[in-house]
Every structure is written in C-alpha cells, then in structure tokens.
Enzyme design. Sequence first.
Site, PDB file in Angstrom:
ATOM      1  N   ASP A 205       0.859  -1.184   0.000  1.00 10.19           N
ATOM      2  CA  ASP A 205       0.000   0.000   0.000  1.00 10.19           C
ATOM      3  C   ASP A 205       0.895   1.233   0.000  1.00 10.19           C
ATOM      4  OD1 ASP A 205      -2.482  -1.351   0.105  1.00 10.19           O
ATOM      5  OD2 ASP A 205      -2.315  -1.596   2.272  1.00 10.19           O
TER       6      ASP A 205
ATOM      7  N   ASP B 261      -7.088  -1.599  -4.714  1.00  5.22           N
ATOM      8  CA  ASP B 261      -8.172  -1.244  -3.792  1.00  5.22           C
ATOM      9  C   ASP B 261      -9.126  -0.228  -4.422  1.00  5.22           C
ATOM     10  OD1 ASP B 261      -6.937  -2.895  -1.901  1.00  5.22           O
ATOM     11  OD2 ASP B 261      -5.813  -1.230  -1.022  1.00  5.22           O
TER      12      ASP B 261
END
Length: 174
Positions: A127, A145
């Site tokens: 991330d 995402d």
Amino acid sequence: MDVAMSEQVSGTKLKWLWLTVLVIALDLGTKAMATAMLTYGNPVPVVPMFNLTLLHNTGAAFSFLAGAAGWQRWFFVTLALVVSVVLVGWLRNLQRHETWMAVAIVLILGGALGNVYDRVVHGYVVDFLHFYWQDWHFPAFNLADIAITLGAAMMILDMFRKPAESGEAANGSK
C-alpha cells in the site's frame, strides 16, 4: 438459447477482461515503483492531505486480521481466488446490454488478482496511497483497492438502475 448464441453472448462480456489485465498491470507497476522509490513508513508529502507512504498490509481492508499469526495470508488468497472464479462465471452469464455490470465485475476482478499476487509473492499487500486530515489518517491503499471500490460502487448503483431497465426491456423499448 442454443450453444452458438450462448458462446456469442458470453464472449461479448469476456471481451472486458482486457480491463482486468490493465488494472493488474497498473496496480503491480505502481506498487513496484512505490517499493523502489519510497522508504518503508516514511511519508512523502505530495499535496496537503495526501502522502505517498510505503506500507505492507498482511491483513485485509483497514488491516483487518493484520495481527493474526500468518494463516490469514492463505485465507485471503483462497477467498480472492474463489471470488474471482465466481466473478468470471457471473461475467460469462451477463446479457449483452449489461455492460455497466461487466465493467464493475472486471474492475473488482483486476483489483482482487493484483492483491492476490502481492499476498502470494510477498506475503503482504503493498500500500502507498495515504490520505489524512489533521491527526486522522485513512488507512493506506493501492490501485487494486481503488478498482475494487469503484467496481463495488458500480454494482451498488446498478441495483438502483435495474427496475427501470427491467421495465424498459419488458415493454420492448430497449
């Protein structure tokens, strides 16, 4: 519906799989760039309220189960692969006019497979997109995402569109 017609309809929707491949390529490419260019946990300010911050998530959304003993890695891989098979089946069964739903499905599929790659290869999801407001920080996320979230939002919106489309199709006006 005969077999030739069935193959033609499913083939029509499977053409959208190119978008899945694009999502995976962009996701993995940006994760590789983030990993190469950022130092783990060190925020790089981009604009007010947004940093690039390299983080590793061994859990799911919002780091759910990140503190588990490691079993969650294969649980999430298995779950994502099962969901991916279901999504491809759903995509194959869509009708020709269900383009909106086809795009929603392939976005979710691409995001899921991008994160599966990370879990299998790294043991965590990379991330790096980090939004915040004063002392409140939204959990970091990635392009996979975003694709999953957009696809899910499109599915929710599609639920509100269905009654009007069904009525139009039943009346022969579509």
